[in-house]
Scaffold this motif. Structure first.
Motif, PDB file in Angstrom:
ATOM      1  N   GLU A   9      48.723  32.334  45.849  1.00  0.00           N
ATOM      2  CA  GLU A   9      47.563  32.857  45.424  1.00  0.00           C
ATOM      3  C   GLU A   9      46.274  31.916  45.821  1.00  0.00           C
ATOM      4  O   GLU A   9      45.465  32.223  46.293  1.00  0.00           O
ATOM      5  CB  GLU A   9      47.415  33.393  44.110  1.00  0.00           C
ATOM      6  CG  GLU A   9      48.275  34.702  43.728  1.00  0.00           C
ATOM      7  CD  GLU A   9      47.831  35.302  42.275  1.00  0.00           C
ATOM      8  OE1 GLU A   9      47.126  34.514  41.680  1.00  0.00           O
ATOM      9  OE2 GLU A   9      48.266  36.358  42.124  1.00  0.00           O
ATOM     10  N   GLY A  13      43.281  32.440  48.242  1.00  0.00           N
ATOM     11  CA  GLY A  13      41.971  32.365  47.626  1.00  0.00           C
ATOM     12  C   GLY A  13      40.971  31.579  48.548  1.00  0.00           C
ATOM     13  O   GLY A  13      39.743  31.768  48.834  1.00  0.00           O
ATOM     14  N   GLY A 231      38.384  36.519  47.007  1.00  0.00           N
ATOM     15  CA  GLY A 231      38.920  34.958  46.923  1.00  0.00           C
ATOM     16  C   GLY A 231      38.490  34.171  45.752  1.00  0.00           C
ATOM     17  O   GLY A 231      39.454  33.615  45.319  1.00  0.00           O
ATOM     18  N   SER A 232      37.413  34.571  45.060  1.00  0.00           N
ATOM     19  CA  SER A 232      36.989  33.926  43.893  1.00  0.00           C
ATOM     20  C   SER A 232      37.626  34.111  42.914  1.00  0.00           C
ATOM     21  O   SER A 232      37.626  33.516  41.837  1.00  0.00           O
ATOM     22  CB  SER A 232      35.464  34.235  43.515  1.00  0.00           C
ATOM     23  OG  SER A 232      35.166  35.491  43.372  1.00  0.00           O
ATOM     24  N   LEU A 234      40.891  34.336  42.688  1.00  0.00           N
ATOM     25  CA  LEU A 234      42.246  33.577  42.721  1.00  0.00           C
ATOM     26  C   LEU A 234      42.245  32.080  42.693  1.00  0.00           C
ATOM     27  O   LEU A 234      43.115  31.365  42.426  1.00  0.00           O
ATOM     28  CB  LEU A 234      42.693  33.997  44.241  1.00  0.00           C
ATOM     29  CG  LEU A 234      42.833  35.472  44.567  1.00  0.00           C
ATOM     30  CD1 LEU A 234      43.688  35.671  45.850  1.00  0.00           C
ATOM     31  CD2 LEU A 234      43.635  35.935  43.510  1.00  0.00           C
ATOM     32  N   SER A 240      35.730  27.332  44.279  1.00  0.00           N
ATOM     33  CA  SER A 240      35.061  28.509  45.074  1.00  0.00           C
ATOM     34  C   SER A 240      33.298  27.850  45.652  1.00  0.00           C
ATOM     35  O   SER A 240      33.237  28.134  46.525  1.00  0.00           O
ATOM     36  CB  SER A 240      35.000  29.689  44.342  1.00  0.00           C
ATOM     37  OG  SER A 240      34.212  30.702  44.906  1.00  0.00           O
TER      38      SER A 240
END
Length: 296
Positions: A9, A13, A231-232, A234, A240
């Motif tokens: 994950e 991400g 993505g943020s 994960l 991020s």
């Protein structure tokens, strides 16, 4: 969750947020490549972007809650949408009047401006680390903007500063309005840009080449928003933020590759100062977050 799943994950991400930064970085190249005026560009970007983001929001809503999750914005959501639309207009216009590198680097200071505004508006603590990084980045921006006097680029730099302040305010509002569907507010914001452009300009009076680029612009905007959102979720926020900072070097690289645009020495010196401050600040947050996770 097994460690292998967590690692997978996290890798996903990282890939999604990095791809998002690359898509966002295309904004300057596409804006400068399109001959239409800024309002026409925002109209088309808003039209295509709002459609794609709406499909994404409805898909995610059905996946998460079977379609029962509310899309009601309320006054907070509408405020987010309007503020985001105004900042987007300044963002697009800035690229028309100055170097891509200037806009990208000035916008990289948004987290520092957000920290300052949060301190002023809601008395959120202002870390000394952030204060030091903000002071350094301000020196870099001053060098860049100062070089614009008498060159015709001062208006673009000013719009970039205005857009950055708007983006910083948007960050604060997103944190304050936690129960507001932010991505849906982004779709509404894009649609407001479409309405504004439709009634103020003539968005259909564009060449076939520009129409294709405008459609591409709207699609990249939607993809960047969707990839960052997914993505943020994960990876930790500091990671991020660090990966999102990659938008700046991507934007400068794309401007060089596709536009052969090389900013003047003052912009490069000021930009290097800002980037050092941004990456040092984001990197320190990431290291502290990793250390905290290991200790925990």
């Amino acid at each position: 969750m097994p460690p292998s799943d967590t690692a997978a994950e996290r890798t996903l991400g990282i890939m999604l947020v990095s791809a998002s930064a690359a898509f966002f970085a295309l904004t300057g190249v596409l804006t400068k490549s399109i001959h239409a005026d800024p309002l026409t560009i925002t109209c088309w970007r808003g039209f295509v972007g709002s459609i794609l983001i709406t499909f994404y929001v409805l898909w995610r809503r059905r996946r998460r809650s079977g379609g029962r999750e509310s899309l009601r914005l309320g006054w907070r959501g509408w405020l987010l949408a309007v503020e985001g639309a105004l900042a987007s207009i300044a963002f697009i216009a800035a690229f028309k009047f100055t170097y891509v590198a200037n806009v990208a680097i000035i916008y990289a200071t948004a987290p520092f401006i957000a920290a300052l505004l949060a301190f002023i508006l809601v008395r959120e603590p202002f870390r000394m680390q952030t204060l030091a990084a903000a002071a350094v980045s301000l020196c870099g921006v001053a060098i860049m903007v100062g070089s614009g006097f008498g060159t015709g680029h001062l208006l673009g730099d000013g719009l970039a500063l205005l857009m950055t302040a708007g983006g910083a305010l948007y960050m604060i509002m997103v944190r304050a309005f936690r129960d507001t569907p932010v991505v849906w507010a982004g779709a509404v914001s894009a649609f407001l840009l479409f309405l504004l452009g439709w009634f103020v300009t003539d968005p259909l009076a564009v060449s076939a080449r520009d129409a294709m680029l405008l459609a591409t612009f709207g699609a990249t905007f939607a993809m960047a928003s969707i990839l960052w959102t997914e993505g943020s979720r994960l990876i930790p926020a500091p990671e991020s933020g660090l990966l999102g900072s990659a938008e700046v070097p991507f934007a400068i690289l794309f401007a060089f590759l596709f536009l052969a645009e090389i900013p003047p020495a003052a912009s490069m010196i000021g930009g290097a100062i800002v980037l050092c401050a941004v990456f040092a600040h984001a990197g320190r947050d990431w290291v502290l977050a990793r250390r905290s996770a290991i200790d925990g």
